[in-house]
Design an enzyme around this catalytic site. Structure first.
Site, mmCIF file in Angstrom:
data_model
loop_
_atom_site.group_PDB
_atom_site.id
_atom_site.type_symbol
_atom_site.label_atom_id
_atom_site.label_comp_id
_atom_site.label_asym_id
_atom_site.label_seq_id
_atom_site.Cartn_x
_atom_site.Cartn_y
_atom_site.Cartn_z
ATOM 1 N N HIS A 38 0.881 -1.074 -0.026
ATOM 2 C CA HIS A 38 0.325 -0.077 0.025
ATOM 3 C C HIS A 38 0.787 1.309 -0.079
ATOM 4 C CE1 HIS A 38 1.010 -0.556 4.191
ATOM 5 N NE2 HIS A 38 0.979 0.718 4.271
ATOM 6 N N HIS A 122 5.295 6.027 -2.782
ATOM 7 C CA HIS A 122 6.346 4.728 -3.051
ATOM 8 C C HIS A 122 5.543 3.733 -2.010
ATOM 9 C CE1 HIS A 122 7.430 5.816 1.236
ATOM 10 N NE2 HIS A 122 7.688 4.842 1.249
#
Length: 178
Positions: A38, A122
């Protein structure tokens, strides 16, 4: 309860390409479980159940439209010579994720939550438990690697329970795009 707000990686082709890279890279690091991948928009830490309800109510007022993200390249924090984390970045959709993270922080700022560092889109795919060698060359080998695309159509308010086998995440609430 320990909590955070996230955008999950849900596209099976993206997940398959990440899983493949995790199996190809042979370093002294722990891969993140595929079902735990995630973007953390905001880490909240320990909160009470009452605060959790207030946070969920506030998050439900966030309005956003679905948008496309495309995954590309590897990086490391704090840097490839001394990595603690290896991550996959974005080629497209990063600005929209930054804006979504800013929205979350603005909404939850009313409860005193603030981020320590500006949000950098990221997805962590490895965590280093011990110091490993310089991975600059490995990172640069995968700098143009594309991992696929996904539509972001929800954000999730999540609970994290830490276990000896790693964190176990569960959804507290889901905020869907318009």
């Amino acid at each position: 309860m320990r909590t955070f707000v996230a955008v999950e990686i849900t596209d099976s082709r993206v997940l398959d390409s990440i899983k493949k890279i995790q199996s190809e890279i042979k370093i002294g690091a722990s891969p993140i479980e595929i079902n735990n991948l995630h973007f953390t928009l905001m880490f909240l830490g320990e909160i009470t159940e009452e605060m959790g309800q207030r946070i969920q109510n506030q998050l439900s007022t966030i309005e956003f439209f679905p948008f496309e993200i495309s995954f590309k390249g590897l990086g490391a924090f704090p840097k490839p010579k001394f990595p603690r984390v290896i991550w996959i970045g974005l080629e497209k959709g990063g600005d929209e994720l930054v804006e979504l993270a800013r929205n979350v922080e603005n909404k939850l700022g009313t409860f005193g939550f603030r981020t320590d560092n500006p949000f950098k889109p990221h997805v962590t795919i490895f965590r280093m438990r011990n110091r490993i060698v310089d991975i600059t060359e490995m990172i640069s080998k995968y700098s143009s690697k594309k991992f696929g695309n996904q539509t972001v159509n929800s954000i999730k308010f999540k609970q994290s329970i830490l276990t000896p086998r790693g964190p176990v995440y569960s959804d507290i609430g889901v905020i869907r795009a318009k």
